[in-house]
Structure formats: structure tokens, C-alpha cells
Design a protein around this motif. Structure first.
Motif, PDB file in Angstrom:
ATOM      1  N   VAL A  39       0.841  -1.206   0.000  1.00 34.82           N
ATOM      2  CA  VAL A  39       0.000   0.000   0.000  1.00 34.82           C
ATOM      3  C   VAL A  39       0.875   1.254   0.000  1.00 34.82           C
ATOM      4  O   VAL A  39       0.632   2.204  -0.771  1.00 34.82           O
ATOM      5  CB  VAL A  39      -0.937   0.009   1.217  1.00 34.82           C
ATOM      6  CG1 VAL A  39      -1.634   1.359   1.355  1.00 34.82           C
ATOM      7  CG2 VAL A  39      -1.972  -1.103   1.097  1.00 34.82           C
ATOM      8  N   LYS A  40       1.899   1.252   0.837  1.00 34.55           N
ATOM      9  CA  LYS A  40       2.798   2.401   0.929  1.00 34.55           C
ATOM     10  C   LYS A  40       3.529   2.629  -0.389  1.00 34.55           C
ATOM     11  O   LYS A  40       3.622   3.771  -0.878  1.00 34.55           O
ATOM     12  CB  LYS A  40       3.803   2.174   2.058  1.00 34.55           C
ATOM     13  CG  LYS A  40       4.777   3.332   2.247  1.00 34.55           C
ATOM     14  CD  LYS A  40       5.754   3.043   3.386  1.00 34.55           C
ATOM     15  CE  LYS A  40       6.746   4.188   3.542  1.00 34.55           C
ATOM     16  NZ  LYS A  40       7.714   3.917   4.657  1.00 34.55           N
ATOM     17  N   THR A  41       4.039   1.552  -0.977  1.00 32.62           N
ATOM     18  CA  THR A  41       4.788   1.663  -2.221  1.00 32.62           C
ATOM     19  C   THR A  41       3.892   2.093  -3.379  1.00 32.62           C
ATOM     20  O   THR A  41       4.268   2.938  -4.203  1.00 32.62           O
ATOM     21  CB  THR A  41       5.454   0.319  -2.568  1.00 32.62           C
ATOM     22  OG1 THR A  41       6.289  -0.096  -1.484  1.00 32.62           O
ATOM     23  CG2 THR A  41       6.288   0.437  -3.838  1.00 32.62           C
ATOM     24  N   THR A  42       2.684   1.523  -3.427  1.00 32.95           N
ATOM     25  CA  THR A  42       1.760   1.809  -4.529  1.00 32.95           C
ATOM     26  C   THR A  42       1.333   3.265  -4.531  1.00 32.95           C
ATOM     27  O   THR A  42       1.359   3.944  -5.566  1.00 32.95           O
ATOM     28  CB  THR A  42       0.513   0.909  -4.443  1.00 32.95           C
ATOM     29  OG1 THR A  42       0.919  -0.463  -4.503  1.00 32.95           O
ATOM     30  CG2 THR A  42      -0.448   1.210  -5.579  1.00 32.95           C
ATOM     31  N   PHE A  43       0.938   3.773  -3.380  1.00 30.66           N
ATOM     32  CA  PHE A  43       0.425   5.138  -3.312  1.00 30.66           C
ATOM     33  C   PHE A  43       1.532   6.197  -3.298  1.00 30.66           C
ATOM     34  O   PHE A  43       1.237   7.386  -3.379  1.00 30.66           O
ATOM     35  CB  PHE A  43      -0.469   5.306  -2.086  1.00 30.66           C
ATOM     36  CG  PHE A  43      -1.821   4.690  -2.258  1.00 30.66           C
ATOM     37  CD1 PHE A  43      -2.846   5.396  -2.878  1.00 30.66           C
ATOM     38  CD2 PHE A  43      -2.078   3.393  -1.836  1.00 30.66           C
ATOM     39  CE1 PHE A  43      -4.093   4.837  -3.056  1.00 30.66           C
ATOM     40  CE2 PHE A  43      -3.327   2.819  -2.005  1.00 30.66           C
ATOM     41  CZ  PHE A  43      -4.344   3.543  -2.622  1.00 30.66           C
ATOM     42  N   SER A  44       2.778   5.754  -3.202  1.00 33.77           N
ATOM     43  CA  SER A  44       3.892   6.700  -3.291  1.00 33.77           C
ATOM     44  C   SER A  44       4.539   6.666  -4.669  1.00 33.77           C
ATOM     45  O   SER A  44       5.562   7.325  -4.895  1.00 33.77           O
ATOM     46  CB  SER A  44       4.951   6.378  -2.214  1.00 33.77           C
ATOM     47  OG  SER A  44       5.468   5.071  -2.415  1.00 33.77           O
ATOM     48  N   ASP A  45       3.936   5.913  -5.580  1.00 38.86           N
ATOM     49  CA  ASP A  45       4.453   5.810  -6.942  1.00 38.86           C
ATOM     50  C   ASP A  45       4.181   7.115  -7.693  1.00 38.86           C
ATOM     51  O   ASP A  45       3.036   7.437  -8.028  1.00 38.86           O
ATOM     52  CB  ASP A  45       3.794   4.633  -7.668  1.00 38.86           C
ATOM     53  CG  ASP A  45       4.345   4.440  -9.073  1.00 38.86           C
ATOM     54  OD1 ASP A  45       5.340   5.104  -9.417  1.00 38.86           O
ATOM     55  OD2 ASP A  45       3.784   3.632  -9.826  1.00 38.86           O
ATOM     56  N   GLU A  46       5.216   7.867  -7.954  1.00 38.92           N
ATOM     57  CA  GLU A  46       5.059   9.183  -8.580  1.00 38.92           C
ATOM     58  C   GLU A  46       4.603   9.084 -10.033  1.00 38.92           C
ATOM     59  O   GLU A  46       3.902   9.972 -10.525  1.00 38.92           O
ATOM     60  CB  GLU A  46       6.379   9.958  -8.500  1.00 38.92           C
ATOM     61  CG  GLU A  46       6.751  10.373  -7.083  1.00 38.92           C
ATOM     62  CD  GLU A  46       7.957  11.287  -7.054  1.00 38.92           C
ATOM     63  OE1 GLU A  46       8.461  11.625  -8.156  1.00 38.92           O
ATOM     64  OE2 GLU A  46       8.385  11.663  -5.955  1.00 38.92           O
ATOM     65  N   LYS A  47       4.994   8.029 -10.738  1.00 38.95           N
ATOM     66  CA  LYS A  47       4.615   7.888 -12.144  1.00 38.95           C
ATOM     67  C   LYS A  47       3.103   7.737 -12.294  1.00 38.95           C
ATOM     68  O   LYS A  47       2.489   8.371 -13.151  1.00 38.95           O
ATOM     69  CB  LYS A  47       5.329   6.681 -12.759  1.00 38.95           C
ATOM     70  CG  LYS A  47       6.830   6.885 -12.937  1.00 38.95           C
ATOM     71  CD  LYS A  47       7.458   5.684 -13.633  1.00 38.95           C
ATOM     72  CE  LYS A  47       8.954   5.916 -13.853  1.00 38.95           C
ATOM     73  NZ  LYS A  47       9.600   4.757 -14.526  1.00 38.95           N
ATOM     74  N   THR A  48       2.511   6.890 -11.451  1.00 42.27           N
ATOM     75  CA  THR A  48       1.068   6.689 -11.512  1.00 42.27           C
ATOM     76  C   THR A  48       0.337   7.973 -11.120  1.00 42.27           C
ATOM     77  O   THR A  48      -0.615   8.390 -11.789  1.00 42.27           O
ATOM     78  CB  THR A  48       0.635   5.551 -10.570  1.00 42.27           C
ATOM     79  OG1 THR A  48       1.323   4.351 -10.939  1.00 42.27           O
ATOM     80  CG2 THR A  48      -0.867   5.309 -10.668  1.00 42.27           C
ATOM     81  N   LEU A  49       0.794   8.595 -10.031  1.00 42.51           N
ATOM     82  CA  LEU A  49       0.188   9.849  -9.582  1.00 42.51           C
ATOM     83  C   LEU A  49       0.317  10.916 -10.661  1.00 42.51           C
ATOM     84  O   LEU A  49      -0.638  11.659 -10.948  1.00 42.51           O
ATOM     85  CB  LEU A  49       0.854  10.324  -8.294  1.00 42.51           C
ATOM     86  CG  LEU A  49       0.378  11.673  -7.741  1.00 42.51           C
ATOM     87  CD1 LEU A  49      -1.104  11.605  -7.368  1.00 42.51           C
ATOM     88  CD2 LEU A  49       1.211  12.085  -6.533  1.00 42.51           C
ATOM     89  N   ASN A  50       1.474  10.982 -11.278  1.00 41.13           N
ATOM     90  CA  ASN A  50       1.735  11.946 -12.342  1.00 41.13           C
ATOM     91  C   ASN A  50       0.711  11.807 -13.466  1.00 41.13           C
ATOM     92  O   ASN A  50       0.088  12.784 -13.888  1.00 41.13           O
ATOM     93  CB  ASN A  50       3.160  11.712 -12.881  1.00 41.13           C
ATOM     94  CG  ASN A  50       3.596  12.775 -13.875  1.00 41.13           C
ATOM     95  OD1 ASN A  50       2.850  13.169 -14.756  1.00 41.13           O
ATOM     96  ND2 ASN A  50       4.831  13.226 -13.739  1.00 41.13           N
TER      97      ASN A  50
END
Length: 246
Positions: free
Chosen positions: A115-126
Motif C-alpha cells: 500500500v505504501k509503495t503503490t500510493f507513493s508511486d510518482e509515475k502513476t500519480l503523475n
């Protein structure tokens, strides 16, 4: 407001409604290119600006969120893929074979880390933020322009391009005819709000028969949506052919 469907036109007399449709049509690709070329923080700023503009134009929060449905589903899909990938890789890609041997505590820690790694993924958020900004701009065009205005706007753009290139399509009688490119593109663009409208009608029919929002609703209605959508497309194509005398 219960009759509202995503990307549907909403009558109004605002300055955005009065803007030429060809200006809105040209704005979309230019805006998208700019947004995806810049940092996601710029896209986030435009999301806020467009949200304020929507409020100024008196579009409700529900209408705005309804038009963001594609972004929401895309974000859910991408984060779920990322989450399950992280959990799977945590156990060296042998998750299915070792699931019975995994300790609950280890699985819990793996889930927290995923969960931490997924929601801190800048590429997806970008990408999600930029997609949201572009979706808002498309929503603005559909909300403030009728299907006829969009069609006329596309035709106007093509006519100007043809005049600039000195290119014309002619019939056997050497008389100028309506460009086919504009017809195809306008049908494609206007098909998007039509699909959401059909889906909205199907959901109303489902709920009118005491149906509930569940997995079964999608299992039943998605094939119907596909069938009705094909029929709508065929009828639209026939109407265009009849109008053009083909």
C-alpha cells in the motif's frame, strides 16, 4: 439532476457557452499536449482552476464528479495493479505456490508495504493528475457545446484547412460536397456522451425493476450497452448516408 449523464450538454448563457465551438475543439489537443509536457504540479494547478471555473459556471459538484468517472476507474485500476504486483513480487513471484505457507503477520506486513509503495508511486500519480486535468477540459467542451455545434465547428476547421491547402473534394458533376472527414470525426466525438447517456438509461431501467448496484448489474447491462451502442452507431451512420444521398 437525476437525469444527468456524463459529458452531456447543459444549456446555459455563460461566456463559455458563447465561445465558438471550433475554438474549444482546437483547445483540447493543444491543452493536452501542454499538460503532458509539463510537471504534474502544473496539471494539479489547472485542476483547481478548472474546478473554480466550473463552480463559476454553476455546474454542481455531482456533475463534475460524474464526468470524472473515467479518471476514477482508471486510477482504481492502476493502483490495484500496482498493489497486487507489489504483493506478488514480495514473495519472489511464487505467491500462488507458497500462499498456504505464508504467515499472517508476514502477509499483513507485505500488504502494508505494498500500500505504501503503490500510493507513493510518482509515475502513476503523475499520469492520473494529468489525465484528470485533460478530462476536465474535455468535460468543459461537452458541457457547453451541443452535438450540432461540435459538428459545425469541426467542419469549419476542415474548410479552413482545405482552403489553405487549396484542396477540394468534388462529385462527378464537379460540384463541391461536404467533407467526409468532418462527419466521421464529429460522429466519433459525439459518440462519447451518447454512450454515457445510454448507460445512464440502462441503470435507471435496472433500478426501476428493483435492481441493485452489484456485480450482477454489470454482468447484465454491459452486453446490453454493447448491443444498444452498436444499434445507435448503425442508425447514426444510416441517418448521415440518407442526408448525404449516399
Amino acid at each position: 439532476m437525476a437525469n444527468y449523464s456524463a459529458f452531456s450538454y447543459k444549456p446555459g448563457k455563460t461566456f463559455v457557452h458563447k465561445l465558438p465551438s471550433q475554438l474549444k475543439i482546437l483547445f483540447i489537443p493543444i491543452f493536452n499536449i501542454i499538460i503532458f509536457s509539463l510537471d504534474w504540479h502544473v496539471a494539479a494547478a489547472f485542476i483547481l482552476i478548472q474546478f473554480i471555473l466550473f463552480c463559476f459556471l454553476r455546474f454542481t459538484l455531482r456533475e463534475q464528479l460524474t464526468d470524472l468517472t473515467p479518471v476514477i476507474w482508471y486510477a482504481i485500476f492502476m493502483y490495484l495493479i500496482g498493489f497486487f504486483s507489489e504483493v506478488y513480487m514480495k514473495f519472489s513471484g511464487d505467491f500462488l505456490n507458497t500462499i498456504s505457507e505464508i504467515k499472517p503477520a508476514d502477509l499483513f506486513l507485505a500488504i502494508l508495504q505494498a500500500v505504501k509503495t503503490t500510493f507513493s508511486d510518482e509515475k502513476t500519480l503523475n499520469f492520473v493528475v494529468k489525465f484528470c486535468a485533460c478530462n476536465q477540459s474535455a468535460s468543459l467542451m461537452f458541457k457547453t457545446s451541443t452535438s450540432l455545434e461540435l459538428k459545425q465547428g469541426i467542419e469549419s476547421i476542415e474548410i479552413k484547412i482545405r482552403k489553405f491547402l487549396s484542396f477540394k473534394w468534388k462529385t462527378k458533376n464537379d460540384s463541391e460536397i461536404e467533407p467526409k472527414f468532418s462527419v466521421v470525426i464529429s460522429m466519433f466525438i459525439n459518440f462519447l456522451p451518447a454512450v454515457f447517456k445510454i448507460w445512464n438509461q440502462l441503470k435507471k431501467s435496472w433500478k426501476a425493476r428493483n435492481g441493485k448496484n452489484s456485480l450482477r448489474m454489470y454482468q447484465v447491462l454491459l452486453p446490453v450497452l454493447f448491443s444498444v451502442g452498436l444499434k445507435y452507431a448503425a442508425n447514426s451512420a444510416r441517418a448521415v448516408c440518407i442526408r448525404r444521398g449516399d
